[in-house]
Design a protein around this motif. Structure first.
Motif, mmCIF file in Angstrom:
data_model
loop_
_atom_site.group_PDB
_atom_site.id
_atom_site.type_symbol
_atom_site.label_atom_id
_atom_site.label_comp_id
_atom_site.label_asym_id
_atom_site.label_seq_id
_atom_site.Cartn_x
_atom_site.Cartn_y
_atom_site.Cartn_z
ATOM 1 N N PHE A 1 0.841 -1.196 0.000
ATOM 2 C CA PHE A 1 0.000 0.000 0.000
ATOM 3 C C PHE A 1 0.878 1.249 0.000
ATOM 4 O O PHE A 1 1.929 1.291 0.634
ATOM 5 C CB PHE A 1 -0.972 0.008 1.187
ATOM 6 N N THR A 2 0.445 2.257 -0.756
ATOM 7 C CA THR A 2 1.234 3.475 -0.903
ATOM 8 C C THR A 2 0.807 4.513 0.133
ATOM 9 O O THR A 2 -0.035 4.248 0.994
ATOM 10 C CB THR A 2 1.124 4.029 -2.329
ATOM 11 N N GLN A 3 1.357 5.697 0.029
ATOM 12 C CA GLN A 3 1.264 6.701 1.081
ATOM 13 C C GLN A 3 0.080 7.655 0.913
ATOM 14 O O GLN A 3 -0.341 7.957 -0.195
ATOM 15 C CB GLN A 3 2.541 7.546 1.087
ATOM 16 N N GLY A 4 -0.404 8.144 2.046
ATOM 17 C CA GLY A 4 -1.337 9.256 2.043
ATOM 18 C C GLY A 4 -0.580 10.561 1.838
ATOM 19 O O GLY A 4 0.613 10.665 2.120
ATOM 20 N N GLU A 5 -1.271 11.555 1.344
ATOM 21 C CA GLU A 5 -0.667 12.857 1.051
ATOM 22 C C GLU A 5 -0.171 13.540 2.326
ATOM 23 O O GLU A 5 -0.813 13.477 3.370
ATOM 24 C CB GLU A 5 -1.716 13.745 0.371
ATOM 25 N N ALA A 6 0.966 14.218 2.213
ATOM 26 C CA ALA A 6 1.513 14.964 3.341
ATOM 27 C C ALA A 6 0.746 16.270 3.539
ATOM 28 O O ALA A 6 0.246 16.872 2.582
ATOM 29 C CB ALA A 6 2.993 15.258 3.118
ATOM 30 N N GLY A 7 0.662 16.701 4.782
ATOM 31 C CA GLY A 7 0.031 17.970 5.099
ATOM 32 C C GLY A 7 0.997 18.862 5.851
ATOM 33 O O GLY A 7 2.092 19.155 5.357
ATOM 34 N N ALA A 8 0.629 19.269 7.068
ATOM 35 C CA ALA A 8 1.541 20.028 7.915
ATOM 36 C C ALA A 8 2.728 19.153 8.280
ATOM 37 O O ALA A 8 2.660 17.918 8.173
ATOM 38 C CB ALA A 8 0.808 20.488 9.173
ATOM 39 N N PRO A 9 3.852 19.746 8.682
ATOM 40 C CA PRO A 9 5.025 18.948 9.025
ATOM 41 C C PRO A 9 4.701 17.821 10.006
ATOM 42 O O PRO A 9 4.066 18.048 11.038
ATOM 43 C CB PRO A 9 5.976 19.982 9.658
ATOM 44 N N GLN A 10 5.094 16.617 9.638
ATOM 45 C CA GLN A 10 4.896 15.404 10.438
ATOM 46 C C GLN A 10 3.435 14.959 10.520
ATOM 47 O O GLN A 10 3.076 14.153 11.383
ATOM 48 C CB GLN A 10 5.470 15.580 11.851
ATOM 49 N N TYR A 11 2.609 15.456 9.601
ATOM 50 C CA TYR A 11 1.207 15.036 9.558
ATOM 51 C C TYR A 11 0.796 14.770 8.112
ATOM 52 O O TYR A 11 1.323 15.370 7.178
ATOM 53 C CB TYR A 11 0.279 16.105 10.145
ATOM 54 N N LEU A 12 -0.177 13.881 7.952
ATOM 55 C CA LEU A 12 -0.825 13.746 6.655
ATOM 56 C C LEU A 12 -1.826 14.882 6.473
ATOM 57 O O LEU A 12 -2.317 15.456 7.447
ATOM 58 C CB LEU A 12 -1.564 12.409 6.556
ATOM 59 N N SER A 13 -2.120 15.200 5.213
ATOM 60 C CA SER A 13 -3.207 16.141 4.960
ATOM 61 C C SER A 13 -4.525 15.482 5.344
ATOM 62 O O SER A 13 -4.598 14.268 5.571
ATOM 63 C CB SER A 13 -3.232 16.534 3.479
#
Length: 213
Positions: free
Chosen positions: A8-20
């Motif tokens: 399984f691939t990754q969820g989108e990045a959001g704020a630093p050290q968090y997913l969007s």
């Protein structure tokens, strides 16, 4: 020796050290889909000892000790001891870890971390790649450590780089298009299911790839 791999691939990045929020929602949907698939389609009993697994993960200090890369074999052995049916591994990129943590919470499983699992040849190749990590994992699997289902948290680029060496060129082009569509251009997690067989030192991978031509 046979195992079914779910990459399984990754969820989108959001704020630093968090997913969007989109990446997080995608990871939550992924977790529910995988849980339902394993329980309803593969008929794995995931619920009978889920409370015991959760208690162990929350209270047993040994899970905090598997931080060094050299401890990965011990982490895998301990994880299989906790849940012989399933093994969850992930690369150490923030996106891989955060996506995997959501799945781990749903399954009540530890995440065994190998930083090579979400790496590809164009990104710090000296560290190693998904291919290197899977070769070493294959060497660790044996009659005692042989989970039927192995979940791998990786990246789109690592998955593309690895599968390119396992399928024909025309199938690769189709798979690349499908992965882009299903992951919404690497925004939400997508899944590749692959069969793995190892007999007398010989390894084989099996893929059921859709045809979009």
């Amino acid at each position: 020796m046979k195992s079914l791999f779910l990459f399984f691939t990754q969820g989108e990045a959001g704020a630093p050290q968090y997913l969007s929020r989109t990446g997080e929602q995608g990871a939550e949907a992924l977790s529910e889909s995988i849980f339902t698939f394993l329980k309803d389609s593969l008929h794995l009993d995931l619920l009978s000892n889920i409370e015991a697994r959760t208690k162990s993960l929350n209270e047993d200090n040994m899970w905090k000790s598997f931080k060094d890369p050299t401890s990965l074999p011990n982490a895998i052995q301990a994880s299989v001891g906790l849940c012989p049916q399933l093994l969850l591994l992930a690369g150490n990129d923030m996106r891989s870890l955060k996506t995997s943590e959501i799945l781990a919470n749903r399954m009540a499983l530890p995440v065994c971390v190998d930083k090579r699992l979400d790496r590809h040849a164009g990104l710090q190749p000296e560290i190693g790649t998904l291919n290197d990590a899977l070769m070493d994992l294959s060497n660790l699997l044996n009659n005692e450590i042989n989970p039927p289902i192995i979940l791998i948290g990786t990246s789109v680029n690592a998955l593309l780089g690895w599968i390119k060496n396992h399928i024909p060129a025309n199938k690769y082009a189709e798979f690349e298009k499908i992965l882009s569509i299903s992951s919404e251009n690497d925004v939400i997690p997508s899944v590749l299911i692959a069969g793995f067989e190892k007999e007398e030192g010989q390894e084989k991978w099996f893929f059921d790839l859709p045809d979009i031509s």
